[in-house]
Enzyme design. Structure first.
Site, short mmCIF file in Angstrom:
data_model
loop_
_atom_site.label_atom_id
_atom_site.label_comp_id
_atom_site.label_asym_id
_atom_site.label_seq_id
_atom_site.Cartn_x
_atom_site.Cartn_y
_atom_site.Cartn_z
N LYS A 111 45.09 25.17 37.94
CA LYS A 111 44.31 25.37 39.16
C LYS A 111 43.78 24.01 39.63
O LYS A 111 43.30 23.22 38.81
CB LYS A 111 43.15 26.33 38.87
CG LYS A 111 42.31 26.71 40.09
CD LYS A 111 41.23 27.73 39.72
CE LYS A 111 40.44 28.18 40.95
NZ LYS A 111 39.42 29.21 40.62
N SER A 165 39.23 33.36 43.72
CA SER A 165 39.74 32.12 44.27
C SER A 165 40.99 31.60 43.57
O SER A 165 41.69 30.76 44.12
CB SER A 165 38.66 31.05 44.19
OG SER A 165 38.37 30.75 42.84
N SER A 180 36.73 35.20 39.96
CA SER A 180 37.93 34.52 40.45
C SER A 180 39.11 34.47 39.50
O SER A 180 40.19 34.01 39.90
CB SER A 180 37.58 33.09 40.86
OG SER A 180 37.05 33.11 42.15
N1 GLN Z 1 34.64 35.58 45.28
C1 GLN Z 1 33.48 35.00 44.71
C2 GLN Z 1 32.94 33.94 45.63
O1 GLN Z 1 33.46 33.77 46.67
C3 GLN Z 1 33.78 34.44 43.35
C4 GLN Z 1 34.51 33.17 43.40
C5 GLN Z 1 34.74 32.59 42.04
O2 GLN Z 1 34.62 33.30 41.04
N2 GLN Z 1 35.04 31.32 42.00
O3 GLN Z 1 31.98 33.29 45.33
#
Ligand code: GLN
Length: 492
Positions: A78, A158, A182
């Site tokens: 990532k 994400s 995410s």
């Molecule tokens: N969807 C969540 C956010 O937008 C979690 C994102 C994540 O875990 N990095 O904050």
């Protein structure tokens, strides 16, 4: 003939050890798959030369008996993990062209174990999002399509590049990070497995920060056993991260067991929510039956503050993000926009205005608001108190159960663009994943079934602090019962 890209990570490891094929053949097949899959937009940077050099090193190590745990295994990283000499952007325009001079602890461990990096995977900008649509490099397209439809779907977020790449068989496994879901939500959306370990299990050193008290690295792969082996290589104490846990890392893969005899699995009643997809609810009931068949005792538990988790998260995470992102000022990293004759402040403003996308700006504004002198007590301090109550809910639950079983996300993957105009609808994706993040608990999503449109759905197992083995074992039991073999049909 072996189709290299269809092998599980463990099958790759065994085939390499038996010298059925070479790491160069294995990694070469994945390099070709990555090139052919560019329509998915899963990678921001491809690094075939790095992957093939690692493959050659792995072949040499396999020949002389010095091979590490992941020798010759093709992985994706990532693009939130700093990689020495390879552009690292967090999918933000503000970091375009930034090339770290250091390696994150997690990637260093993977490379020391012999893993071959195919490239840097796309994500939501600074890991803020649930659909991988906020990336400055364009959205990732899911390899999955609903039955009888050509409409593009999101891969979750994400870690959407990671989920798409693993589901599309571009790599055996990928790193992800999980701040509020995410790893687990994109895993559920793409029919793969993903584990977020206990907060502090994997070092955060060299991972671009979003919300430091929540950020945790983890693994995405196609099977539970594959996740177990990757996690073993990544996890462990790191003196460079002050929140790193100094606890031994078990040999997770060897200790995997699918028996749940003597385990009590809690079903939190507050997770039954209005508006939950009926297929998601049906799969949850099925999961409960599978757990019972594997020997578990099923117990009803209550986590009374579940409904407060999402609003709490969307105060705490933006607050920390607004502070963490203050460093992108046009002086130290990446982009600089300096208006002619402007002051230092003009440069800061112009750089940040041009460099950050909409969602990141929204989070910075929410974060600075809840931290501002007039509102700190009403929002930030209150959210911290509620966070403590949410953690307490789990502690009480552990008095009557060992693990929790819930759905991973309230729906299957949605269409590209479907929720971009409505941030609240987007944030609701995290309703089942955020509580474990706020409490710092290990949690895993496994692919467990398909909805009526033929799209994957996940089940989530949450465990006690540092009980990754318990989480993996329960996930393994459910994986065996579910027998999930569906894969996306190649259209790219
Ligand atoms: N969807 C969540 C956010 O937008 C979690 C994102 C994540 O875990 N990095 O904050």
């Amino acid at each position: 003939m072996t189709i290299f890209t269809d092998l599980t990570l463990l099958a790759m490891r065994d085939g390499l050890a038996a010298r059925d094929f070479t790491a160069r053949e294995l990694v070469g097949a994945h390099v070709t798959a990555v090139e052919a899959a560019r329509p998915l937009n899963a990678f921001i940077v491809e690094t075939p030369e790095i992957a093939l050099a690692a493959a050659d090193a792995a072949d040499a190590a396999l020949a002389n008996g010095s091979a590490g745990l992941l020798a010759g295994i093709p992985v994706g990283i990532k693009d939130l993990f700093c990689t020495k000499g390879v552009q690292t952007t967090a999918a933000s325009a503000i970091l375009k062209g930034f090339t770290p001079r250091y390696e994150s602890t997690v990637t260093a461990r993977l490379f020391d174990a012999g893993a071959a990096m195919l490239g840097k995977l796309n994500l939501d900008e600074f890991a803020m999002g649930s659909s991988n649509e906020t990336s400055a490099f364009g959205p990732v397209i899911s390899p999955w399509r609903a039955l009888g439809s050509q409409a593009p779907l999101v891969p979750g977020g994400s870690s959407g590049g990671s989920s798409a790449a693993v589901a599309a068989r571009l790599c055996a496994a990928a790193t992800g990070t999980d701040t509020g879901g995410s790893i687990r939500q994109p895993a559920a959306f793409t029919g793969i497995a993903g584990i977020k370990p206990t907060y502090g299990r994997c070092s955060r050193w060299g991972i671009i920060a979003f919300a430091s008290s929540l950020d945790q690295a983890g693994v995405m792969a196609r099977t539970v056993a594959d996740c177990a082996l990757m996690l073993e290589a990544m996890a462990g104490y790191d003196p460079k991260d002050s929140t790193s846990l100094n606890a031994p890392v078990p040999a997770y893969a060897k200790a995997l067991s699918g028996s749940l005899k003597g385990k009590r699995i809690g079903i939190p009643r507050e997770y039954r929510m209005d508006g939950m997809d009926s297929a998601v609810d049906a799969l949850w009931q099925q999961g409960i039956a599978w757990a019972r068949d594997a020997g578990a005792e099923i117990v009803d538990v209550s986590l009374p503050h579940t409904g407060e988790a999402l609003p709490t998260y969307y105060i705490v995470a933006p607050a920390e993000a607004s502070s963490n992102l203050a460093r992108y000022d046009g002086v130290r990293y990446g982009m600089r926009v300096a208006p002619d004759g402007g002051t230092l402040n003009d440069m800061y403003e112009a750089t940040r205005a041009a460099g950050f996308g909409h969602e990141v700006k929204r989070r910075i504004m929410i974060g600075t608001y809840v931290l501002s002198a007039g509102y700190y007590d009403a929002y930030y301090l209150k959210a911290q108190k509620v966070r403590a109550l949410i953690a307490q809910d789990f502690e009480h639950a552990w008095e009557s159960c060992d693990l929790l079983l819930t759905p991973t996300a309230p729906t299957a993957a949605f269409g590209l663009g479907a929720k971009m105009a409505d941030p609240i609808a987007m944030y609701l994706n995290d309703v089942f994943t955020v509580p474990a993040s706020l409490a710092g608990l290990p949690a895993m999503s496994i692919p467990a079934g398909l909805d009526p449109d033929g799209l994957p759905l996940g089940l989530q197992i949450i465990g006690r602090p540092l009980d990754e083995q318990g989480v993996l074992n329960a996930s393994y039991a459910l994986e065996q019962a579910a027998g999930f073999v569906a894969a996306p049909t190649r259209w790219w």
